[in-house]
Design an enzyme around this catalytic site. Structure first.
Site, PDB file in Angstrom:
ATOM      1  N   GLN A  84      -2.134   6.299   0.243  1.00 15.02           N
ATOM      2  CA  GLN A  84      -1.968   7.202   1.381  1.00 15.02           C
ATOM      3  C   GLN A  84      -0.745   8.079   1.221  1.00 15.02           C
ATOM      4  O   GLN A  84       0.107   7.863   0.354  1.00 15.02           O
ATOM      5  CB  GLN A  84      -1.878   6.401   2.675  1.00 15.02           C
ATOM      6  CG  GLN A  84      -0.798   5.328   2.693  1.00 15.02           C
ATOM      7  CD  GLN A  84      -0.929   4.394   3.886  1.00 15.02           C
ATOM      8  OE1 GLN A  84      -0.180   4.488   4.832  1.00 15.02           O
ATOM      9  NE2 GLN A  84      -1.906   3.487   3.815  1.00 15.02           N
ATOM     10  N   HIS A  86       1.892  10.694   3.956  1.00 15.77           N
ATOM     11  CA  HIS A  86       2.209  11.060   5.328  1.00 15.77           C
ATOM     12  C   HIS A  86       2.709  12.500   5.391  1.00 15.77           C
ATOM     13  O   HIS A  86       3.356  12.982   4.449  1.00 15.77           O
ATOM     14  CB  HIS A  86       3.259  10.113   5.905  1.00 15.77           C
ATOM     15  CG  HIS A  86       2.894   8.666   5.777  1.00 15.77           C
ATOM     16  ND1 HIS A  86       1.709   8.156   6.274  1.00 15.77           N
ATOM     17  CD2 HIS A  86       3.530   7.615   5.205  1.00 15.77           C
ATOM     18  CE1 HIS A  86       1.649   6.857   6.014  1.00 15.77           C
ATOM     19  NE2 HIS A  86       2.736   6.508   5.365  1.00 15.77           N
ATOM     20  N   GLU A 121       9.067   6.277   5.583  1.00 19.90           N
ATOM     21  CA  GLU A 121       9.198   4.824   5.715  1.00 19.90           C
ATOM     22  C   GLU A 121       9.973   4.245   4.544  1.00 19.90           C
ATOM     23  O   GLU A 121      10.025   4.830   3.461  1.00 19.90           O
ATOM     24  CB  GLU A 121       7.826   4.164   5.805  1.00 19.90           C
ATOM     25  CG  GLU A 121       6.939   4.372   4.595  1.00 19.90           C
ATOM     26  CD  GLU A 121       5.505   3.884   4.819  1.00 19.90           C
ATOM     27  OE1 GLU A 121       5.046   3.056   4.010  1.00 19.90           O
ATOM     28  OE2 GLU A 121       4.854   4.327   5.778  1.00 19.90           O
ATOM     29  N   HIS A 249       1.389   6.829  -2.071  1.00 23.57           N
ATOM     30  CA  HIS A 249       1.865   5.464  -2.256  1.00 23.57           C
ATOM     31  C   HIS A 249       0.826   4.447  -1.783  1.00 23.57           C
ATOM     32  O   HIS A 249      -0.105   4.777  -1.052  1.00 23.57           O
ATOM     33  CB  HIS A 249       3.176   5.238  -1.488  1.00 23.57           C
ATOM     34  CG  HIS A 249       3.045   5.413   0.002  1.00 23.57           C
ATOM     35  ND1 HIS A 249       3.086   6.650   0.610  1.00 23.57           N
ATOM     36  CD2 HIS A 249       2.867   4.517   1.011  1.00 23.57           C
ATOM     37  CE1 HIS A 249       2.961   6.510   1.921  1.00 23.57           C
ATOM     38  NE2 HIS A 249       2.809   5.232   2.180  1.00 23.57           N
ATOM     39  N   ARG A 268      -5.492   9.422   3.669  1.00 28.83           N
ATOM     40  CA  ARG A 268      -5.820   8.412   2.661  1.00 28.83           C
ATOM     41  C   ARG A 268      -6.344   9.038   1.380  1.00 28.83           C
ATOM     42  O   ARG A 268      -7.001  10.075   1.412  1.00 28.83           O
ATOM     43  CB  ARG A 268      -6.812   7.408   3.234  1.00 28.83           C
ATOM     44  CG  ARG A 268      -6.208   6.572   4.373  1.00 28.83           C
ATOM     45  CD  ARG A 268      -7.191   5.580   4.954  1.00 28.83           C
ATOM     46  NE  ARG A 268      -6.516   4.735   5.933  1.00 28.83           N
ATOM     47  CZ  ARG A 268      -6.337   5.075   7.206  1.00 28.83           C
ATOM     48  NH1 ARG A 268      -6.797   6.223   7.652  1.00 28.83           N
ATOM     49  NH2 ARG A 268      -5.703   4.265   8.023  1.00 28.83           N
TER      50      ARG A 268
END
Length: 388
Positions: A84, A86, A121, A249, A268
């Site tokens: 995925q 972001h 993240e 990642h 995704r």
């Protein structure tokens, strides 16, 4: 003010049946336990106190306080998560507005943007080994591995003057019409010959082992080919990876503490039966090759601080051997114990709460310091404004 938090692990299929239970010192539930969320995200808000107590989002609203800018998790993977990426904040705002205007329901499986926030993240490994895929390899390195595996159709595609353009083209091809090359790569990974083993042995980590496992668990999935183009990362305890917007990642296996901006926006790119919007993925993903995005902490005695240069969050790991440590905080904080029995108090130290592994507390925005004492280990999540 300091209050206790609790939540139940989420039973995603990729979750481990033992890692969180072992950390908490209890018998396994018999179900996958993938993530325990400590935060106010509406998908799984923590409880303020024991079961039956208010959720943290409702508790904060009742106090007139803003939602948290971050979400803290325990993550336990026994099987690979989806590949995925972001979006950036600007991309999320534009994508969310467009999908809202289109009338697409927020719970629709084809939805890409469920909110208007970005989702950088970090993950810090708790287990002795945590495997992940993060970022794309240089094309020459991937081509050498593909040639050694004996998949000429893919090797031919990995040719061109600009790595980013080549990788974008290959991703579009594999995710759109790559059934034959997916089958060939999967078969080659399951039965690598001596040439393939030698090529992968030159890699910095045990990537053949990891990719063989990915292929075995995801037969026929084009994400197996995407994984072959990515950096394999093997973290040891206390090592961290930081994943900003645009970095492809996937977490593969292990136990870790994850901290992210409060968002649910995911594009995704394989290893999943869920919706893959290839066009939007390619618009968001950064296809420039890069080194694995490791994040080294700033170390000061028993304190290790993982602080990417973003306002959403920072994470501090504190190891205690019987003394006391003070950690300045720049806003509402969550403390999660991962070993021993550390005690936690706010700045006035009027109330001290002893934690066990997997236990957590929340400190309100009027607190300026976390005081930790005893023996054990704890992680402190907070907004990213404190340079520390």
């Amino acid at each position: 003010m300091i209050v206790t938090l609790s939540n139940a692990p989420r039973d995603y299929a990729w979750g481990s049946s033992t890692l969180i239970a072992d950390l908490e010192g209890r018998a396994p539930s018999g179900r996958p336990e993938a993530e325990t969320w400590f935060g106010d995200h509406p998908a799984s808000p923590a409880l303020v106190g024991a079961p039956g107590s208010p959720t943290l989002d409702a508790w904060l609203t009742a106090r007139g306080e803003r939602p948290l800018p971050y979400l803290l998790k325990l993550l336990a993977a026994a099987a690979p998560l989806s590949i995925q990426v972001h979006p950036s904040k600007a991309e999320a705002e534009a994508g969310f507005a467009a999908e809202e205007a289109s009338g697409l329901a927020r719970d629709d499986a084809a939805r890409n943007y469920r909110d208007d926030n970005h989702k950088p993240e970090i993950l810090v490994a708790l287990s002795a080994r945590f495997d992940a895929l993060a970022g794309l390899r240089p094309v020459a390195a991937s081509r050498a591995l593909v040639e050694a595996l004996g998949v000429p159709a893919l090797a031919d595609r990995l040719a061109g003057d600009d790595d980013a353009d080549v990788l974008a083209d290959v991703l579009a091809w594999v995710l759109g019409e790559g059934d034959e090359v997916t089958a060939a790569v999967g078969a080659a990974l399951q039965s690598p010959d001596a040439a393939a083993r030698a090529a992968f042995a030159a890699e910095p980590t045990a990537s053949l082992e990891a990719l063989t496992r990915v292929a075995a668990m995801n037969p026929g999935d084009p994400g197996v080919v995407v994984a072959l183009l990515m950096n394999h990362v093997s973290l040891g305890t206390g090592e961290a990876v930081y994943l900003p917007a645009g970095i492809l990642h996937a977490y593969l296996s292990g136990l870790g503490v994850e901290l992210m901006a409060a968002s649910d926006n995911v594009l995704r790119g394989g290893l999943t039966p869920k919706h893959i919007d290839v066009a939007e993925l390619l618009r968001i993903v950064d296809t420039r090759p890069s080194a694995p995005p490791l994040l080294a902490p700033v170390v000061s005695g028993a304190v290790r601080r993982y602080a990417p240069a973003i306002p959403d969050f920072a994470l501090t790991r504190v190891s205690l051997e019987g003394g006391a440590v003070e950690v300045p905080i720049s806003g509402p904080a969550i403390v999660l114990a991962t070993a021993g029995t550390p005690s936690v108090a706010g700045g006035e130290a009027a109330t001290s709460i002893a934690l066990v592994p997997g236990g957590a507390v929340f400190l309100t925005a009027d607190e300026s310091v976390v005081r930790l004492s005893g023996v054990g280990e704890a992680f402190v999540a907070e907004p990213g404004g404190n340079a520390g």
